[in-house]
Write a protein that holds these residues in place. Structure first.
Motif, PDB file in Angstrom:
ATOM      1  N   MET A   1      28.620  -8.942 160.352  1.00 62.80           N
ATOM      2  CA  MET A   1      29.103 -10.123 161.057  1.00 62.80           C
ATOM      3  C   MET A   1      29.566 -11.149 160.029  1.00 62.80           C
ATOM      4  SD  MET A   1      27.278 -12.322 164.031  1.00 62.80           S
ATOM      5  CE  MET A   1      26.167 -13.454 163.244  1.00 62.80           C
ATOM      6  N   ALA A   2      30.673 -11.795 160.302  1.00 62.67           N
ATOM      7  CA  ALA A   2      31.217 -12.806 159.397  1.00 62.67           C
ATOM      8  C   ALA A   2      30.338 -14.054 159.396  1.00 62.67           C
ATOM      9  CB  ALA A   2      32.634 -13.168 159.824  1.00 62.67           C
ATOM     10  N   LYS A   3      30.366 -14.743 158.272  1.00 61.95           N
ATOM     11  CA  LYS A   3      29.642 -16.008 158.168  1.00 61.95           C
ATOM     12  C   LYS A   3      30.227 -16.985 159.190  1.00 61.95           C
ATOM     13  CE  LYS A   3      30.932 -18.209 154.607  1.00 61.95           C
ATOM     14  NZ  LYS A   3      31.083 -18.462 153.200  1.00 61.95           N
ATOM     15  N   ARG A   4      29.338 -17.737 159.834  1.00 66.53           N
ATOM     16  CA  ARG A   4      29.777 -18.709 160.849  1.00 66.53           C
ATOM     17  C   ARG A   4      29.504 -20.117 160.369  1.00 66.53           C
ATOM     18  NH1 ARG A   4      27.611 -18.557 166.106  1.00 66.53           N
ATOM     19  NH2 ARG A   4      25.602 -18.451 165.110  1.00 66.53           N
ATOM     20  N   ILE A   5      30.442 -21.009 160.670  1.00 60.36           N
ATOM     21  CA  ILE A   5      30.309 -22.435 160.392  1.00 60.36           C
ATOM     22  C   ILE A   5      30.418 -23.168 161.720  1.00 60.36           C
ATOM     23  CG2 ILE A   5      31.327 -24.444 159.230  1.00 60.36           C
ATOM     24  CD1 ILE A   5      30.128 -22.415 157.262  1.00 60.36           C
ATOM     25  N   PHE A   6      29.425 -23.991 162.020  1.00 56.92           N
ATOM     26  CA  PHE A   6      29.443 -24.774 163.254  1.00 56.92           C
ATOM     27  C   PHE A   6      30.283 -26.022 163.041  1.00 56.92           C
ATOM     28  CE2 PHE A   6      27.837 -27.953 166.221  1.00 56.92           C
ATOM     29  CZ  PHE A   6      27.895 -27.254 167.419  1.00 56.92           C
ATOM     30  N   LEU A   7      31.258 -26.240 163.902  1.00 57.52           N
ATOM     31  CA  LEU A   7      32.100 -27.424 163.842  1.00 57.52           C
ATOM     32  C   LEU A   7      31.600 -28.434 164.862  1.00 57.52           C
ATOM     33  CD1 LEU A   7      35.625 -25.716 163.648  1.00 57.52           C
ATOM     34  CD2 LEU A   7      34.046 -26.303 161.785  1.00 57.52           C
ATOM     35  N   SER A   8      31.062 -29.519 164.369  1.00 52.66           N
ATOM     36  CA  SER A   8      30.549 -30.580 165.221  1.00 52.66           C
ATOM     37  C   SER A   8      31.675 -31.592 165.428  1.00 52.66           C
ATOM     38  CB  SER A   8      29.349 -31.247 164.535  1.00 52.66           C
ATOM     39  OG  SER A   8      28.873 -32.319 165.299  1.00 52.66           O
ATOM     40  N   HIS A   9      31.902 -31.945 166.679  1.00 51.59           N
ATOM     41  CA  HIS A   9      32.972 -32.904 166.991  1.00 51.59           C
ATOM     42  C   HIS A   9      32.674 -33.600 168.307  1.00 51.59           C
ATOM     43  CE1 HIS A   9      34.032 -29.478 169.473  1.00 51.59           C
ATOM     44  NE2 HIS A   9      34.833 -30.259 170.152  1.00 51.59           N
ATOM     45  N   SER A  10      33.240 -34.764 168.463  1.00 52.88           N
ATOM     46  CA  SER A  10      33.120 -35.493 169.715  1.00 52.88           C
ATOM     47  C   SER A  10      34.151 -34.938 170.697  1.00 52.88           C
ATOM     48  CB  SER A  10      33.389 -36.983 169.470  1.00 52.88           C
ATOM     49  OG  SER A  10      33.573 -37.654 170.697  1.00 52.88           O
ATOM     50  N   PHE A  11      33.757 -34.732 171.944  1.00 51.74           N
ATOM     51  CA  PHE A  11      34.720 -34.257 172.935  1.00 51.74           C
ATOM     52  C   PHE A  11      35.838 -35.272 173.150  1.00 51.74           C
ATOM     53  CE2 PHE A  11      32.062 -30.703 173.743  1.00 51.74           C
ATOM     54  CZ  PHE A  11      32.887 -29.761 174.327  1.00 51.74           C
ATOM     55  N   VAL A  12      35.582 -36.533 172.868  1.00 50.57           N
ATOM     56  CA  VAL A  12      36.633 -37.554 172.958  1.00 50.57           C
ATOM     57  C   VAL A  12      37.714 -37.279 171.915  1.00 50.57           C
ATOM     58  CG1 VAL A  12      37.115 -40.029 172.733  1.00 50.57           C
ATOM     59  CG2 VAL A  12      35.027 -39.261 173.873  1.00 50.57           C
ATOM     60  N   ASP A  13      37.309 -36.760 170.756  1.00 52.93           N
ATOM     61  CA  ASP A  13      38.231 -36.467 169.651  1.00 52.93           C
ATOM     62  C   ASP A  13      38.636 -34.990 169.592  1.00 52.93           C
ATOM     63  OD1 ASP A  13      38.235 -39.088 168.620  1.00 52.93           O
ATOM     64  OD2 ASP A  13      36.424 -38.707 167.449  1.00 52.93           O
ATOM     65  N   ARG A  14      38.412 -34.228 170.643  1.00 53.35           N
ATOM     66  CA  ARG A  14      38.603 -32.775 170.555  1.00 53.35           C
ATOM     67  C   ARG A  14      40.033 -32.359 170.252  1.00 53.35           C
ATOM     68  NH1 ARG A  14      36.607 -31.777 176.376  1.00 53.35           N
ATOM     69  NH2 ARG A  14      38.176 -32.959 177.466  1.00 53.35           N
ATOM     70  N   ALA A  15      41.022 -33.205 170.499  1.00 53.74           N
ATOM     71  CA  ALA A  15      42.403 -32.861 170.155  1.00 53.74           C
ATOM     72  C   ALA A  15      42.558 -32.686 168.642  1.00 53.74           C
ATOM     73  CB  ALA A  15      43.360 -33.925 170.673  1.00 53.74           C
ATOM     74  N   LEU A  16      41.686 -33.322 167.863  1.00 54.43           N
ATOM     75  CA  LEU A  16      41.742 -33.217 166.398  1.00 54.43           C
ATOM     76  C   LEU A  16      41.224 -31.868 165.899  1.00 54.43           C
ATOM     77  CD1 LEU A  16      40.200 -36.708 165.553  1.00 54.43           C
ATOM     78  CD2 LEU A  16      42.615 -36.132 165.858  1.00 54.43           C
ATOM     79  N   LEU A  17      40.464 -31.191 166.720  1.00 48.36           N
ATOM     80  CA  LEU A  17      39.842 -29.939 166.314  1.00 48.36           C
ATOM     81  C   LEU A  17      40.876 -28.895 165.894  1.00 48.36           C
ATOM     82  CD1 LEU A  17      37.086 -28.554 166.027  1.00 48.36           C
ATOM     83  CD2 LEU A  17      37.355 -27.778 168.385  1.00 48.36           C
ATOM     84  N   ASN A  18      42.009 -28.867 166.569  1.00 45.65           N
ATOM     85  CA  ASN A  18      43.049 -27.892 166.227  1.00 45.65           C
ATOM     86  C   ASN A  18      43.521 -28.058 164.788  1.00 45.65           C
ATOM     87  OD1 ASN A  18      44.162 -25.666 167.435  1.00 45.65           O
ATOM     88  ND2 ASN A  18      46.097 -26.691 167.840  1.00 45.65           N
ATOM     89  N   ASP A  19      43.590 -29.295 164.306  1.00 44.05           N
ATOM     90  CA  ASP A  19      43.980 -29.537 162.914  1.00 44.05           C
ATOM     91  C   ASP A  19      42.983 -28.884 161.961  1.00 44.05           C
ATOM     92  OD1 ASP A  19      46.052 -31.071 163.914  1.00 44.05           O
ATOM     93  OD2 ASP A  19      45.070 -32.986 163.508  1.00 44.05           O
TER      94      ASP A  19
END
Length: 128
Positions: A1-19
């Motif tokens: 299994m590949a190493k996983r990194i948890f991305l913590s973000h605010s759902f208000v800012d979720r549009a930034l997640l794609n970047d």
């Protein structure tokens, strides 16, 4: 299994997640890990279900990367995620989105900040 990194973000800012997702190999970036994050807003499911889902996602992750936008400092769920990372002894890092001016939650302001650069993020996360 590949190493996983948890991305913590605010759902208000979720549009930034794609970047941020562009930094990972699956999208052509240099970060050699699989990003995992809360994909669905479970607000209607209640706080206990949200806590359970966060723990499930974070279990076994090699690191946590907090995406700091405009609302990270106000998010009680980011506070919770950072606490779970502490409890599970998962290294935490923060990444400031260049188009935003917010900050991290005050209780977690001292975590290591990585410059907004795919190479810089890879340099920190790839060795985990």
């Amino acid at each position: 299994m590949a190493k996983r990194i948890f991305l913590s973000h605010s759902f208000v800012d979720r549009a930034l997640l794609n970047d941020l997702l562009q930094f990972f190999q699956a999208r052509g970036g240099p970060v050699m890990a699989t990003p995992t994050y809360m994909r669905t807003d479970l607000g209607e499911a209640g706080p206990e279900r949200i806590r359970q889902a966060i723990r499930e996602q974070m279990q076994g992750c090699a690191g946590v990367l907090l995406l700091v936008g405009d609302e990270a400092h106000n998010s009680r769920w980011i506070q919770y995620e950072m606490g779970v990372a502490n409890e599970l002894r998962i290294p935490k890092y923060r990444l400031q989105h260049p188009a935003r001016t917010g900050g991290p939650p005050v209780a977690h302001a001292g975590m290591h900040e990585i410059p907004w650069s795919p190479r810089e993020v890879a340099a920190v996360l790839n060795p985990l």
